[in-house]
Design a protein around this motif. Sequence first.
Motif, short mmCIF file in Angstrom:
data_model
loop_
_atom_site.label_atom_id
_atom_site.label_comp_id
_atom_site.label_asym_id
_atom_site.label_seq_id
_atom_site.Cartn_x
_atom_site.Cartn_y
_atom_site.Cartn_z
N PRO A 135 0.83 -1.20 0.00
CA PRO A 135 0.00 0.00 0.00
C PRO A 135 0.87 1.26 0.00
O PRO A 135 2.00 1.25 0.49
N ALA A 136 0.32 2.33 -0.55
CA ALA A 136 1.08 3.57 -0.63
C ALA A 136 1.40 4.11 0.76
O ALA A 136 2.47 4.67 0.99
N GLN A 162 2.03 10.66 10.82
CA GLN A 162 2.22 12.01 10.28
C GLN A 162 1.30 12.31 9.11
O GLN A 162 0.94 13.47 8.88
N LEU A 163 0.92 11.28 8.36
CA LEU A 163 0.15 11.48 7.13
C LEU A 163 -1.13 10.67 7.16
O LEU A 163 -1.19 9.60 7.78
N ASP A 179 6.97 6.66 3.61
CA ASP A 179 6.03 6.14 2.61
C ASP A 179 5.90 7.11 1.44
O ASP A 179 5.91 6.71 0.27
N LEU A 180 5.80 8.39 1.77
CA LEU A 180 5.62 9.40 0.73
C LEU A 180 6.85 9.52 -0.15
O LEU A 180 6.75 9.82 -1.34
N ALA A 181 8.03 9.27 0.43
CA ALA A 181 9.27 9.41 -0.34
C ALA A 181 9.32 8.42 -1.50
O ALA A 181 9.91 8.71 -2.55
N GLY A 210 -5.58 10.61 -1.81
CA GLY A 210 -5.39 12.03 -1.53
C GLY A 210 -4.74 12.15 -0.17
O GLY A 210 -5.32 11.76 0.86
N VAL A 211 -3.50 12.66 -0.11
CA VAL A 211 -2.69 12.60 1.11
C VAL A 211 -2.64 13.98 1.78
O VAL A 211 -2.42 15.00 1.11
N TYR A 212 -2.81 13.99 3.10
CA TYR A 212 -2.81 15.20 3.92
C TYR A 212 -1.84 15.06 5.09
O TYR A 212 -1.56 13.94 5.54
N GLU A 213 -1.39 16.20 5.61
CA GLU A 213 -0.68 16.22 6.88
C GLU A 213 -1.72 16.18 8.00
O GLU A 213 -2.74 16.88 7.94
#
Length: 462
Positions: A135-136, A162-163, A179-181, A210-213
């Motif tokens: 998973p992303a 964090q996300l 993960d985001l990297a 759709g990713v948020y802080e």
Amino acid sequence: MGTQAAKGFLLLLFLPLLQPRGASAGSLHSPGLSECFQVNGADYRGHQNRTGPRGAGRPCLFWDQTQQHSYSSASDPQGRWGLGAHNFCRNPDGDVQPWCYVAETEEGIYWRYCDIPTCHMPGYLGCFMDSGAPPALSGPSGTSTKLTVQVCLRFCRMKGYQLAGVEAGYACFCGSESDLARGRLAPATDCDQICFGHPGQLCGGDGRLGVYEVSVGSCQGNWTAPQGVIYSPDFPDEYGPDRNCSWALGPPGAAVELTFRLFELADSRDRLELRDAASGSLLRAFDGARPPPPGPLRLGPAALLLTFRSDARGHAQGFALTYRGLLDAAEGPGPPEGSAQTPAAPLNGANVSCSPRPGASQAAMGARVFSTVTAVSVLLLLLLGLLRPLRRRSCLPAPGKGPPALGPSRGPRRSWAVWYRRPRGVALPCPPGDPQAEGPAAGYRPLSASSQSSLRSLISAL
């Protein structure tokens, strides 16, 4: 100093000034890169007038020529929705994103959503692909038929991540910066699924996150970055009743500048207070009946305590305010609203709620001053070194759109003319047929072929 060595030294010198790789256009540290502070872009007042970015997509119709439809400049006489004698994308009906009317197609389509890269609220990091294996976002996940953006943010915040990522309208995933990297960005238009719990919000798409802080809409925090944005609790959802929240604000500098991008409180009993963090004295207070003034608000102490309280009936959109630290209390205003600027700090995720060690802000200021002085000194030395071989011969580029060229002019483009006379040199731009440029050059002799070649090499090295 050799050319390659000079270039390498300059790269090392200015590397800290480049935009960090991890910084995102939606980061809470770079609010100036966004033209929207609401999740659905209802506050967009930019100038994109096509359905796609950078001239792509279909042209929008003018709002004062759409009386046959539900929304036109005539239906917005006070300008609350931003309609008028223009054809810029807007969101007058609280849809999931800005849109505009277009010339009707054979299929009967007469409006389209606008893909506006700069209209993503700070804290939204983008649309990412999610293949599911792996998973992303690798943290815990869940589904809900009442999912909203804030429901997912609150879930991941409680789990300590964090996300937060929303997908397919009903799924929520948690993760971290690592993960985001390794994530892969998808087109923004791929995240087009309406949230099951809110018809005015988008919750990812099919196989798209759709990713948020998670700090968006938090009820407390310690904000120490040089600039950023603070949202009301539960944002982008409406804040709830009996909320009692506080945020410590301490950017480096001698003062702080606040700008309210959105302010909508239910009544006078829902109140936002700004206090001096050191003394606790009340500096300013705003509520539903007394909103903040438009434009920047400067306060002398840089360390502030913001508190928000709502009563038992409180329900409203809330507020979004941007801040930036001022090194000097008399510093001029910041960039115009909606303008792009380089983030002053990289994306830190949850670290925005962490206080720096004592003296960190003074150390950062000293480092910036030292870097600036060093850069100026090195540039002066390089300039002197480059001017030395040109003291007998010099050249100036003539203004124009095309690249400079040595030798006589060919066609309508301006070229470079290099002339010399002992003991001094002179350089003149010579547009074709310009008597003022040709007159002084008549008493000069053109450079030899070998000198022209040397000069061409020198210019290429620059």
